[in-house]
Scaffold this motif. Structure first.
Motif, PDB file in Angstrom:
ATOM      1  N   GLY A  64     -28.317  67.660 -13.694  1.00 49.73           N
ATOM      2  CA  GLY A  64     -28.231  66.597 -12.863  1.00 49.73           C
ATOM      3  C   GLY A  64     -29.509  66.094 -12.405  1.00 49.73           C
ATOM      4  O   GLY A  64     -29.556  64.858 -12.205  1.00 49.73           O
ATOM      5  N   SER A  65     -30.412  66.964 -12.066  1.00 47.31           N
ATOM      6  CA  SER A  65     -31.589  66.442 -11.581  1.00 47.31           C
ATOM      7  C   SER A  65     -32.548  65.891 -12.932  1.00 47.31           C
ATOM      8  O   SER A  65     -33.181  64.885 -12.680  1.00 47.31           O
ATOM      9  N   ALA A  66     -32.326  66.378 -14.156  1.00 50.60           N
ATOM     10  CA  ALA A  66     -32.674  65.862 -15.139  1.00 50.60           C
ATOM     11  C   ALA A  66     -32.364  64.110 -15.152  1.00 50.60           C
ATOM     12  O   ALA A  66     -33.100  63.302 -15.723  1.00 50.60           O
ATOM     13  N   GLY A  67     -30.865  64.019 -15.269  1.00 47.58           N
ATOM     14  CA  GLY A  67     -30.458  62.842 -15.440  1.00 47.58           C
ATOM     15  C   GLY A  67     -30.870  61.933 -14.457  1.00 47.58           C
ATOM     16  O   GLY A  67     -31.413  60.732 -14.628  1.00 47.58           O
ATOM     17  N   ARG A  68     -30.836  62.258 -13.048  1.00 44.90           N
ATOM     18  CA  ARG A  68     -31.572  61.418 -12.174  1.00 44.90           C
ATOM     19  C   ARG A  68     -33.148  60.792 -12.324  1.00 44.90           C
ATOM     20  O   ARG A  68     -33.517  59.883 -12.173  1.00 44.90           O
ATOM     21  N   LEU A  69     -33.730  61.812 -12.752  1.00 47.86           N
ATOM     22  CA  LEU A  69     -35.257  61.824 -13.080  1.00 47.86           C
ATOM     23  C   LEU A  69     -35.285  60.883 -14.231  1.00 47.86           C
ATOM     24  O   LEU A  69     -36.232  59.858 -14.099  1.00 47.86           O
ATOM     25  N   GLY A  70     -34.473  60.684 -15.249  1.00 47.75           N
ATOM     26  CA  GLY A  70     -34.459  59.787 -16.140  1.00 47.75           C
ATOM     27  C   GLY A  70     -34.352  58.380 -15.909  1.00 47.75           C
ATOM     28  O   GLY A  70     -34.851  57.714 -16.237  1.00 47.75           O
ATOM     29  N   SER A  71     -33.151  58.247 -14.959  1.00 43.11           N
ATOM     30  CA  SER A  71     -32.896  56.827 -14.341  1.00 43.11           C
ATOM     31  C   SER A  71     -33.806  56.560 -13.651  1.00 43.11           C
ATOM     32  O   SER A  71     -34.316  55.309 -13.591  1.00 43.11           O
ATOM     33  N   LEU A  72     -34.534  57.269 -12.864  1.00 47.45           N
ATOM     34  CA  LEU A  72     -35.822  56.790 -12.144  1.00 47.45           C
ATOM     35  C   LEU A  72     -37.221  56.473 -12.694  1.00 47.45           C
ATOM     36  O   LEU A  72     -37.590  55.395 -12.420  1.00 47.45           O
ATOM     37  N   THR A  73     -36.983  57.366 -13.847  1.00 49.20           N
ATOM     38  CA  THR A  73     -38.140  56.876 -15.016  1.00 49.20           C
ATOM     39  C   THR A  73     -38.121  55.596 -15.491  1.00 49.20           C
ATOM     40  O   THR A  73     -38.920  54.617 -15.610  1.00 49.20           O
ATOM     41  N   GLU A  74     -36.791  55.237 -16.108  1.00 48.72           N
ATOM     42  CA  GLU A  74     -36.591  53.738 -16.702  1.00 48.72           C
ATOM     43  C   GLU A  74     -36.649  52.909 -15.596  1.00 48.72           C
ATOM     44  O   GLU A  74     -37.134  51.946 -15.981  1.00 48.72           O
ATOM     45  N   ARG A  75     -36.141  53.087 -14.433  1.00 43.42           N
ATOM     46  CA  ARG A  75     -36.411  52.023 -13.461  1.00 43.42           C
ATOM     47  C   ARG A  75     -37.961  51.769 -12.991  1.00 43.42           C
ATOM     48  O   ARG A  75     -38.325  50.856 -12.790  1.00 43.42           O
ATOM     49  N   ALA A  76     -38.564  52.971 -12.851  1.00 46.34           N
ATOM     50  CA  ALA A  76     -40.109  52.702 -12.582  1.00 46.34           C
ATOM     51  C   ALA A  76     -40.773  51.933 -13.980  1.00 46.34           C
ATOM     52  O   ALA A  76     -41.764  51.254 -13.602  1.00 46.34           O
ATOM     53  N   GLU A  77     -40.454  52.219 -15.011  1.00 46.38           N
ATOM     54  CA  GLU A  77     -40.911  51.560 -16.307  1.00 46.38           C
ATOM     55  C   GLU A  77     -40.671  50.187 -16.103  1.00 46.38           C
ATOM     56  O   GLU A  77     -41.506  49.070 -16.662  1.00 46.38           O
ATOM     57  N   ASP A  78     -39.289  49.687 -15.828  1.00 49.71           N
ATOM     58  CA  ASP A  78     -39.072  48.238 -15.752  1.00 49.71           C
ATOM     59  C   ASP A  78     -39.802  47.638 -14.828  1.00 49.71           C
ATOM     60  O   ASP A  78     -40.186  46.639 -14.811  1.00 49.71           O
ATOM     61  N   VAL A  79     -40.074  48.142 -13.444  1.00 48.21           N
ATOM     62  CA  VAL A  79     -40.694  47.669 -12.225  1.00 48.21           C
ATOM     63  C   VAL A  79     -42.191  47.546 -12.772  1.00 48.21           C
ATOM     64  O   VAL A  79     -43.015  46.696 -12.379  1.00 48.21           O
ATOM     65  N   SER A  80     -42.872  48.447 -13.606  1.00 46.52           N
ATOM     66  CA  SER A  80     -44.125  48.409 -14.279  1.00 46.52           C
ATOM     67  C   SER A  80     -44.073  47.155 -15.067  1.00 46.52           C
ATOM     68  O   SER A  80     -45.304  46.448 -14.995  1.00 46.52           O
TER      69      SER A  80
END
Length: 129
Positions: A64-80
């Protein structure tokens, strides 16, 4: 002579019977579920079951943590990416003359000018995408 042989045979038989009784007692203590090896095996088996359950819970939590971390990483890349576009669009702005301080404008006018400026920049960024 036969009597001596019979006495020795009986005494040997009694010694072996006594030895067997001692071994039987030791074996019953050895396999006792509360104090012996049987108890130790039962305790270890219960501990293995508990550890298996704990490990399963930890694996589910990690997934579950890995899934949330993956979605947060994608979101951070989009913001970047968006930030990079904004910075790139800021380099394209013409540099105007230095602002001359005049009389103080009311805050409402300043805020509306800033919002207009921001909206105009946003239109450029969206067009660049």
């Amino acid at each position: 002579m036969e009597l001596i042989a019979d006495i020795l045979m009986i005494s040997g038989t009694l010694a072996v019977a006594l030895y067997c009784m001692v071994l039987a007692r030791r074996l019953s203590r050895f396999t006792d579920l509360e104090k012996g090896v049987g108890g130790a095996i039962a305790v270890l088996s219960a501990q293995v079951d508990d550890m298996t359950k704990t490990l399963t819970k930890a694996q589910k939590t990690a997934a579950g943590s890995a899934g949330r971390l993956g979605s947060l990483t994608e979101r951070a890349e989009d913001v970047s990416r968006r930030m990079e576009l904004l910075i790139a669009s800021m380099h394209d702005l013409p540099e105007g003359p230095a602002p001359v301080e005049t009389s103080r404008q009311p805050e409402a006018e300043e805020q509306s000018e800033q919002e207009t400026f921001f909206l105009s920049q946003r239109g450029r960024v969206e067009a660049a995408e």
